[in-house]
Design an enzyme around this catalytic site. Structure first.
Site, mmCIF file in Angstrom:
data_model
loop_
_atom_site.group_PDB
_atom_site.id
_atom_site.type_symbol
_atom_site.label_atom_id
_atom_site.label_comp_id
_atom_site.label_asym_id
_atom_site.label_seq_id
_atom_site.Cartn_x
_atom_site.Cartn_y
_atom_site.Cartn_z
ATOM 1 N N GLY A 19 -11.424 -55.043 54.921
ATOM 2 C CA GLY A 19 -10.371 -55.700 55.694
ATOM 3 C C GLY A 19 -9.024 -55.429 55.025
ATOM 4 N N LEU A 20 -8.069 -56.313 55.238
ATOM 5 C CA LEU A 20 -6.745 -56.073 54.677
ATOM 6 C C LEU A 20 -6.793 -55.905 53.170
ATOM 7 C CD1 LEU A 20 -4.499 -58.436 56.802
ATOM 8 C CD2 LEU A 20 -4.653 -55.957 56.909
ATOM 9 N N ALA A 21 -7.494 -56.806 52.481
ATOM 10 C CA ALA A 21 -7.527 -56.734 51.026
ATOM 11 C C ALA A 21 -8.256 -55.472 50.568
ATOM 12 C CB ALA A 21 -8.191 -57.981 50.448
ATOM 13 N N HIS B 119 -8.797 -74.919 62.409
ATOM 14 C CA HIS B 119 -7.619 -74.495 63.152
ATOM 15 C C HIS B 119 -7.489 -75.315 64.432
ATOM 16 C CE1 HIS B 119 -4.787 -71.994 65.310
ATOM 17 N NE2 HIS B 119 -4.584 -71.295 64.219
ATOM 18 N N ARG C 158 -1.605 -77.177 60.133
ATOM 19 C CA ARG C 158 -2.877 -77.122 60.850
ATOM 20 C C ARG C 158 -3.772 -78.323 60.597
ATOM 21 N NH1 ARG C 158 -4.125 -70.687 59.875
ATOM 22 N NH2 ARG C 158 -2.585 -70.007 61.382
ATOM 23 N N HIS D 252 -11.908 -72.084 60.801
ATOM 24 C CA HIS D 252 -11.167 -70.840 60.913
ATOM 25 C C HIS D 252 -11.105 -70.056 59.606
ATOM 26 C CE1 HIS D 252 -8.285 -67.973 62.239
ATOM 27 N NE2 HIS D 252 -7.290 -68.449 61.542
ATOM 28 N N GLU E 12 -9.322 -63.450 51.165
ATOM 29 C CA GLU E 12 -9.954 -64.728 51.474
ATOM 30 C C GLU E 12 -11.165 -64.989 50.575
ATOM 31 O OE1 GLU E 12 -10.978 -65.218 55.630
ATOM 32 O OE2 GLU E 12 -11.732 -67.250 55.328
ATOM 33 N N ARG F 19 -4.200 -73.699 54.155
ATOM 34 C CA ARG F 19 -3.412 -72.484 54.262
ATOM 35 C C ARG F 19 -2.407 -72.607 55.402
ATOM 36 N NH1 ARG F 19 -3.494 -68.246 57.328
ATOM 37 N NH2 ARG F 19 -5.532 -68.593 58.252
#
Lengths: 644, 256
Positions: free
Chosen positions: A42-44, A266, A337, A408, A432, A442
């Site tokens: 993923g992004l990381a 969320h 949230r 979420h 995460e 978060r």
């Protein structure tokens, strides 16, 4: 074992730059002698793998999907924060740092969060250089919006598909390195264990999901970028494949687990329609910029609405309770949230819920449409409205949306020090999968920021220090630890495949999810948690007797894949409950009913709980040991959060 | 909460890449119109598992229409009968009670079936690896606002960038052409200033890889555009052809 977060000395704002200078560097000619294993893309994971390969290291990436681009970061909608202050509205690195610490309810490390805010500005530059098509203004410069409880406009976005565009950017950087031969990409591979040699992580064991082949991979460092564990609740906004297995195996090999009870619920998700529901769909929080959250004023009105005796349109203005605006006039619908979610639950618990199940509240755009026009609303939120329409068969331009909170994100994760290293040397956790930057809650648009900060900018600096320390000697893949770990993985698979009971793995997963949601969800009590503990351990025992796991190892076997993941969730669930039980304060996403103010708001207990709970695995069916990392606040005064 | 719909499914079953495979008929009973298509398959699979039969393998992950993992050929159409959505966003209310539904994997030589309804789409990976990037490393890049981009150009590039790489375009095409997919990435970067430095090498490298993978050619039928869940437009293919021909006809220095 004494926890050492390795936070650098010195003033907050110069810690990171000073630390980077103090970190050892690997000689450029030696970098190619090191291999780094990156699990999760993923992004990381993608950003870390690409950046490390650019530096000259050999990198191998692993993902269970058929392409790195499909990791669940792809689904993030809203945006990414950065302290660019392009709006001239008073933003700064310090303000982003402050908001993130406060938003996290003072349960994150100051030094980590400040570093996150510092590198946030570099992330945007990096992504734009890669060709990520962020939203722009007519002058050609980047657009921003305010997001998730923030008083400044610091969120960069790409329609409602920011995660997708950022991931495709990182994926393109990764592809470039694959093309150059610096990265080997293993898709449809699942990591099933970490190989620890003399106390250091030196490899992993994977299963090829197509052929079933179990193999080990050796490396000088292992980076877990495997996301969160929200699917322990069965229903969540996570992708179906999201799981805790990699992190959990690492935990069992000695990596402490930080704050497992911190779960983010969320507020704006599409409500459940029936038992067949397999996942929940989130709708970006940006909707709360223009949508107004409300419930019928009384349970009687709500009931008549549910029965169809009256229509939404029949409800007069005074019969609509815009509860967030009423209770939090300063922030209104833009409260964080956790606050928004809890208030929706409260309305439903009071019998004021709407929709077929009565488990939902309204998110209403009538005012926005009146004020801005339908076209303007469509331009801003078109794809979200379409998605809602598609799933519910109800036109949100005509009727208010129905929403309800859903699991979420998980703020908890593997405990890491300032260098993102877990308690096992050579084993790192990014994004995460670690616990470090969001405290107990978060803020919106902060997850993408953290994943990319860890991958692009933090790990390339910190992992080098470790590698320089251990030296470029090749890892001995013939060390007995590799064969032993591989054998253990195979034995567990055989054990799972021997289960020929009468209950499907999905049934266990659903049951676990219900227990977690009921007792370890939005509101928790000591009594409920104690009950949950018993229920989970009984369920786990039953799983290992009566589950059905079909087929063999040597084929594509979804039955086996699921069984392994659910077995790990059944262990994690109990740890989450232990952690929630231990933390008898309310903070962020963790609301303990016993700890609230007179007005019913979350009541933190800084005197007793300003620490990170890091849990150490002690063996099967043995209570885990709790280690505490005290959180020291030198730059921020702790205050009870108020959004009134 | 089960529903009232009863359906007959004809599903392609194939043990692995080497197996011949064939259709098997299943009954899906008590299906709710609110279920997604994949949730309907979950229900069928759950009952198969209970009976000790191998569940139907299908690719899926995010179930919110963005990861591009799900990929079913339903009643002769990729992602089923509705326009502009993926299979995971297709709901059973789009079918009628008593209907027979045929479910197949993507059909293309470049996407071999690996089990049942799942195919190997690694060809797409290799095309992206051949040139679907801007050669910038981490760090040392200009401030984001030093690269101004007119909003219309940014929006057009975004439209191309929304491709989810699912492969429906290939499955829809009678020639199994991958041009819509390839052209979307080439277009995104050809439109943006960041992509200019390598635009011609990129077009050539990606097209060469596409050809090597065995995808067919484009005959401008437009089935790909009609079936694309993200409504990627045919204009992208025209743009890709222009990029490709410019690169072939002229020397690099003449076309800048």
């Amino acid at each position: 074992m004494e926890l050492n977060a390795k936070i650098p000395e010195g003033p907050l704002a110069s810690k990171w730059s000073k630390h980077k200078f103090n970190l050892k560097l690997v000689n450029p000619a030696n970098k190619r002698k090191y291999t780094i294993l990156v699990v999760g893309t993923g992004l990381a994971g993608s950003s870390a793998a690409a950046s490390l390969a650019e530096l000259g290291y050999n990198v191998k990436t692993f993902c269970f999907q058929d392409s790195p681009r499909r990791a669940h970061s792809i689904a993030a909608q809203g945006g990414i924060n950065a302290a660019k202050n392009y709006r001239n509205d008073g933003d700064s690195v310090h303000r982003l740092f402050y908001d993130t610490i406060k938003g996290g309810d003072y349960r994150a490390r100051e030094a980590n969060v400040h570093r996150l805010a510092e590198v946030s500005v570099n992330i945007i530059d990096q992504c734009v250089a890669q060709g990520v098509p962020f939203a722009r203004e007519y002058g050609g410069l980047l657009d921003n919006r305010s997001f998730g409880g923030s008083q400044v406009s610091r969120t960069f976005y790409a329609r409602g598909q920011t995660g997708q565009q950022l991931l495709l950017g990182a994926y393109s950087a990764l592809n470039r390195q694959i093309n150059e031969g610096a990265v080997q990409s293993y898709t449809r591979h699942e990591m099933l264990d970490v190989v620890v040699v003399d106390g250091k992580a030196q490899g992993i064991v994977t299963r090829d999901l197509v052929t079933g082949k179990i193999e080990s991979h050796a490396g000088h460092a292992v980076l877990l970028c495997t996301g969160g564990y929200g699917n322990v609740f069965y229903l969540s906004t996570n992708a179906m494949g999201c799981n805790v297995t990699a992190a959990w195996k690492a935990h069992k090999r000695g990596a402490f687990f930080g704050n497992p009870c911190y779960t983010q619920i969320h507020p704006t998700c599409i409500p459940v329609t029936g038992d067949h529901q397999s996942k929940l769909t989130l709708m970006s929080e940006s909707l709360r910029n223009d949508g107004r959250v409300w419930a019928p004023r009384t349970p009687e009105l709500a009931q008549r609405l549910r029965k169809g005796e009256i229509k939404v349109e029949d409800l007069k203005e005074e019969d609509r309770d815009y509860f967030l605006e009423r209770k939090y006039p300063a922030f209104g619908n833009l409260v964080p949230r956790d606050v928004a979610s809890r208030n929706a639950k409260e309305a439903v618990d009071e019998g004021r819920g709407v929709g077929g199940s009565g488990i939902a509240v309204f998110l209403d755009f009538a005012d926005a449409i009146k004020r801005l026009g339908e076209d303007a609303v469509r331009a801003k939120y078109g794809n979200l409205f379409d998605m809602y329409y598609q799933i519910t068969d109800e036109n949100p331009y005509k009727h208010p949306m129905r929403i309800y909170p859903a699991v979420h994100y998980t703020m908890g994760g593997l405990w890491v020090d300032y260098n993102l290293q877990t308690t096992v040397p050579g084993l790192y956790a990014l994004g995460e999968a670690n616990f470090s930057d969001h405290g107990a809650n978060r803020l919106g648009a902060s997850a993408l920021m953290q994943g990319l900060a860890d991958g692009y900018f933090v790990i390339p600096a910190t992992v080098g220090d470790y590698l320089a320390t251990i030296g470029p000697k090749p890892v001995d893949a013939n060390h007995p630890a590799f064969a032993e770990t591989t054998k253990a993985v195979k034995e567990r698979i055989d054990k799972l495949l021997s289960l020929k009971g009468n209950k499907t793995v999905d049934e266990y997963h659903r049951e676990l999810g219900l227990i977690m949601w009921e007792y370890c969800g939005m509101a928790r009590t000591a009594e409920g948690l104690a009950k949950a503990k018993g229920l989970i351990s009984a369920l786990r025992a039953d799983f290992w007797k009566n589950a059905i796991v079909l087929g063999t190892n040597d084929e594509m076997n979804q039955s086996l894949e699921k069984a392994g993941r659910v077995a790990d969730f059944l262990e994690l669930g109990e740890l989450m409950v232990d952690d929630a039980l231990n933390r008898s304060e309310s903070c962020g996403g963790h609301f303990r009913v016993e700890s609230q103010t007179e007005e019913g708001e979350a009541l933190r207990d800084d005197e007793n709980f300003a620490y990170v709970a890091a849990w150490e695995y002690k063996g099967d069916n043995v209570a885990e040991a709790l280690h505490k990392e005290a959180l020291v606040f030198e730059n921020i005064k702790l205050a009870q959060r108020s959004y009134k | 909460m089960s529903g009232h719909m009863n359906l007959t499914l004809k599903v392609w079953r194939q043990k692995n890449e080497n197996d011949r495979g064939g259709f098997i008929t299943y009954k899906a009973t008590d299906i709710s119109p609110d279920m997604s298509f994949l949730e309907m398959l979950d229900v069928v699979n759950e009952s198969l598992v209970k009976r000790g039969e191998d569940p139907i393998y299908f690719d899926h992950d995010c179930r919110e229409g963005i990861c591009g993992m799900c990929s079913l050929y339903i009643n002769g159409r990729p992602h089923g009968p509705k326009r502009a959505i993926t299979t995971c966003q297709l709901h059973m209310r789009s079918f009628s009670d008593g209907e027979t539904i045929t479910i197949e994997p993507w059909r293309s030589a470049a996407f071999p079936v690996i089990k049942d309804l799942a195919t190997n789409r690694a060809a797409f990976e290799r095309i992206q690896q051949a040139g679907g990037f801007v050669s910038v490393g981490t760090g040392g890049v200009p401030d984001a606002n030093e690269i101004p981009i007119p909003k219309v150009i940014a929006d057009e590039a975004f439209n191309s960038a929304t491709c989810i790489g699912c492969g429906a375009c290939v499955a829809a095409c009678k020639n199994a052409s991958a041009m819509l997919f390839v052209s979307a990435k080439i277009s995104q970067l050809a439109l943006l200033p960041q992509g200019q430095q390598e635009r011609y090498q990129r077009a050539q490298a990606m097209v060469a890889q596409m050809d090597e993978e065995g995808f067919g050619n484009c005959t401008n039928t437009g089935a790909c555009e009609a079936e694309c869940p993200k409504e990627i437009s045919l204009t992208n293919i025209a743009r890709m052809n222009r990029e490709f021909f410019s690169a072939k006809f002229f020397k690099e220095e003449e076309i800048r």
